[in-house]
Design an enzyme around this catalytic site. Structure first.
Site, PDB file in Angstrom:
ATOM      1  N   HIS A   1       0.833  -1.214   0.000  1.00  0.00           N
ATOM      2  CA  HIS A   1       0.000   0.000   0.000  1.00  0.00           C
ATOM      3  C   HIS A   1       0.865   1.261   0.000  1.00  0.00           C
ATOM      4  O   HIS A   1       0.473   2.288   0.532  1.00  0.00           O
ATOM      5  CB  HIS A   1      -1.002  -0.016   1.169  1.00  0.00           C
ATOM      6  CG  HIS A   1      -2.020  -1.101   1.020  1.00  0.00           C
ATOM      7  ND1 HIS A   1      -3.161  -0.952   0.265  1.00  0.00           N
ATOM      8  CD2 HIS A   1      -2.054  -2.375   1.488  1.00  0.00           C
ATOM      9  CE1 HIS A   1      -3.864  -2.083   0.292  1.00  0.00           C
ATOM     10  NE2 HIS A   1      -3.209  -2.970   1.020  1.00  0.00           N
TER      11      HIS A   1
ATOM     12  N   ASP B   1       2.437   1.930  -3.153  1.00  0.00           N
ATOM     13  CA  ASP B   1       2.554   2.339  -4.579  1.00  0.00           C
ATOM     14  C   ASP B   1       1.689   3.559  -4.883  1.00  0.00           C
ATOM     15  O   ASP B   1       2.163   4.539  -5.455  1.00  0.00           O
ATOM     16  CB  ASP B   1       2.319   1.173  -5.554  1.00  0.00           C
ATOM     17  CG  ASP B   1       0.970   0.481  -5.487  1.00  0.00           C
ATOM     18  OD1 ASP B   1       0.189   0.755  -4.544  1.00  0.00           O
ATOM     19  OD2 ASP B   1       0.689  -0.348  -6.388  1.00  0.00           O
TER      20      ASP B   1
ATOM     21  N   SER C   1     -11.464 -19.964 -21.650  1.00  0.00           N
ATOM     22  CA  SER C   1     -10.468 -20.153 -20.605  1.00  0.00           C
ATOM     23  C   SER C   1     -10.594 -21.558 -20.050  1.00  0.00           C
ATOM     24  O   SER C   1     -11.688 -22.125 -20.018  1.00  0.00           O
ATOM     25  CB  SER C   1     -10.676 -19.139 -19.486  1.00  0.00           C
ATOM     26  OG  SER C   1      -9.900 -19.539 -18.372  1.00  0.00           O
TER      27      SER C   1
ATOM     28  N   LEU D   1      -1.833 -12.600  -5.728  1.00  0.00           N
ATOM     29  CA  LEU D   1      -0.597 -12.830  -6.488  1.00  0.00           C
ATOM     30  C   LEU D   1      -0.729 -12.272  -7.905  1.00  0.00           C
ATOM     31  O   LEU D   1      -0.041 -12.686  -8.822  1.00  0.00           O
ATOM     32  CB  LEU D   1      -0.263 -14.332  -6.522  1.00  0.00           C
ATOM     33  CG  LEU D   1      -0.076 -14.992  -5.151  1.00  0.00           C
ATOM     34  CD1 LEU D   1       0.168 -16.496  -5.307  1.00  0.00           C
ATOM     35  CD2 LEU D   1       1.088 -14.366  -4.378  1.00  0.00           C
TER      36      LEU D   1
ATOM     37  N   ASP E   1       1.545  -4.021  -9.423  1.00  0.00           N
ATOM     38  CA  ASP E   1       1.299  -5.371  -9.932  1.00  0.00           C
ATOM     39  C   ASP E   1       1.632  -5.475 -11.413  1.00  0.00           C
ATOM     40  O   ASP E   1       2.346  -6.373 -11.852  1.00  0.00           O
ATOM     41  CB  ASP E   1      -0.169  -5.770  -9.723  1.00  0.00           C
ATOM     42  CG  ASP E   1      -0.552  -5.746  -8.257  1.00  0.00           C
ATOM     43  OD1 ASP E   1       0.354  -5.577  -7.417  1.00  0.00           O
ATOM     44  OD2 ASP E   1      -1.750  -5.895  -7.961  1.00  0.00           O
TER      45      ASP E   1
HETATM   46  C1  GLA Z   1      -2.940  -4.526  -4.853  1.00  0.00           C
HETATM   47  C2  GLA Z   1      -2.840  -3.397  -5.858  1.00  0.00           C
HETATM   48  C3  GLA Z   1      -1.430  -2.791  -5.878  1.00  0.00           C
HETATM   49  C4  GLA Z   1      -0.959  -2.455  -4.467  1.00  0.00           C
HETATM   50  C5  GLA Z   1      -1.197  -3.628  -3.517  1.00  0.00           C
HETATM   51  C6  GLA Z   1      -0.892  -3.269  -2.089  1.00  0.00           C
HETATM   52  O1  GLA Z   1      -2.159  -5.610  -5.259  1.00  0.00           O
HETATM   53  O2  GLA Z   1      -3.181  -3.837  -7.150  1.00  0.00           O
HETATM   54  O3  GLA Z   1      -1.414  -1.661  -6.712  1.00  0.00           O
HETATM   55  O4  GLA Z   1      -1.562  -1.290  -3.992  1.00  0.00           O
HETATM   56  O5  GLA Z   1      -2.522  -4.097  -3.571  1.00  0.00           O
HETATM   57  O6  GLA Z   1       0.454  -3.014  -1.912  1.00  0.00           O
END
Ligand code: GLA
Length: 384
Positions: free
Chosen positions: A34, A36, A67, A123, A170
């Protein structure tokens, strides 16, 4: 399921051979949660498992989605952008829409997706679908965009089309990952550096709570608003764009301005977590895995107490692990509210860790946890 099985399935579904195949991995974040969207640092790596996309062009302006691991298969045309679907195809459609907005013709493919990332486990299964679609469209539309552009397009698809106000971590990790390396990414400037994962006989073990993540998206968006509120309040005394611009001392100087105690704790997490990432990157670079592990533990505690995104499932997995011999550190990874932990475990203690934590978790939470040894792989790419 290997690529040959996928090709076989593609032929069974579409009655022709797949002409191209692409892959995008999942990711695990080592520390920096949290941060980013608060303009801070993150430290993720790409995994060797992820999403495969096989395709063959069609003769009309429609696109078929199938899928193996997700429900929904069917053929859609440009109207699908308007009648936004509730199924997984919102991820590829969001990316297609971003390409269409840039003037590319995105229709006319038979597509088969297969992912071996556990869905909704934190993930980045969705970022992986987005990025593999972006890499595919970049190739098929001859768009010539670089990977960072594809990463930004994928994040935008998630923000605008899917409606989750996620940061860039991500998609960046999925697109830009490198085998045996973690990415030290500054999310404000998008400057990044690859740090070798010299593991000195330790393994990164991912433990999945297997808890369904209800309401996670709305809680995620709520945390973002709380951070925005803290930025606005602190900015009355000192102008900042992001919480992570502040050091711990600077935050302590201004924190009293934030009246709401919950918002103050959210902001404290963001600031302190960012400083932990700086320390963790240094620790890894200097081979100090012990310090790295302690920072992971501190990160989890802050996510539990200040950011409140853990819950009994993640807390049990992380905290029970932290106490075991051979474990240097353990924390939740990803958005939280369920999902996975990541734990630094001595290689010859991995079985012991899995057995003990799995048993305690079952006793306390009455769910079976699933464990994977993280294999740090390459980012998204064309296979053929
Ligand atoms: C999710 C979001 C990311 C980031 C994380 C927490 O994965 O997609 O952008 O904020 O939560 O670090």
């Amino acid at each position: 399921m290997n690529i040959l099985d996928l090709e076989h399935t593609f032929e069974e579904i579409y009655g022709k051979k797949a002409e191209h195949a692409f892959f995008a991995p999942g990711r695990v974040n080592l520390i920096g949660e949290h941060t980013d969207y608060n303009g801070g640092l993150v430290f993720p790596c790409a995994l060797s498992f992820g999403t495969y996309l096989l395709l063959s062009p069609r003769n009309d302006k429609k696109t078929s989605f199938s899928s193996i691991n997700m429900e929904f298969s069917g053929t859609v045309d440009a109207n699908a952008f308007i009648n936004k679907p509730s199924t997984w195809i919102k991820y590829p459609l969001g990316v297609m829409k971003e390409f269409a907005n840039r003037g590319f013709d995105v229709w006319g493919y038979d597509l088969l997706y297969y992912g071996n990332i556990p869905n909704g486990a934190g993930l980045s299964s969705s970022a992986s679908i987005e990025v593999v679609t972006a890499v595919m469209l970049n190739e098929m539309c001859k768009a010539n965009l670089d990977m960072v552009d594809l990463v930004k397009i994928s994040q935008k698809a998630e923000n605008i089309y899917v409606g989750v106000n996620c940061g860039i971590m991500d998609q960046f990790a999925v697109g830009m990952g490198k085998a045996q390396k973690a990415i030290a990414l500054d999310c404000a400037s998008l400057k990044y550096d690859y740090v070798p994962l010299e593991m000195q006989g330790y393994k990164l073990v991912i433990a999945n709570t297997n808890k369904k993540r209800g309401l996670a998206d709305s809680k995620y968006n709520e945390r973002r608003s709380e951070c925005d509120e803290a930025v606005a309040t602190i900015s009355t005394a000192r102008k900042i764009n992001f919480l992570c611009e502040l050091t711990e001392e600077e935050f302590e100087k201004y924190s009293h301005l934030i009246q709401n105690e919950t918002v103050r704790r959210r902001a404290r997490h963001a600031v302190y977590e960012n400083q932990r990432v700086i320390k963790a990157i240094d620790a890894l670079k200097s081979g100090d895995l012990k310090t790295f592990g302690l920072l992971m533990n501190a990160s989890h505690q802050s996510l539990k107490e200040d950011y409140e995104v853990t819950g009994i499932e993640l807390d049990t997995l992380a905290e029970e692990g932290q106490h075991l011999e051979g474990v240097l550190g353990s924390r939740m990874t990803g958005a939280g509210f369920g999902g996975c932990t990541v734990t630094l475990v001595q290689a010859d203690k991995v079985n012991d860790y899995i057995e003990k934590v799995g048993k305690l978790y079952k006793e306390k939470v009455n769910l079976e946890a699933t464990f994977y040894i993280a294999d740090v792989g390459e980012g998204a790419r064309k296979l053929y």
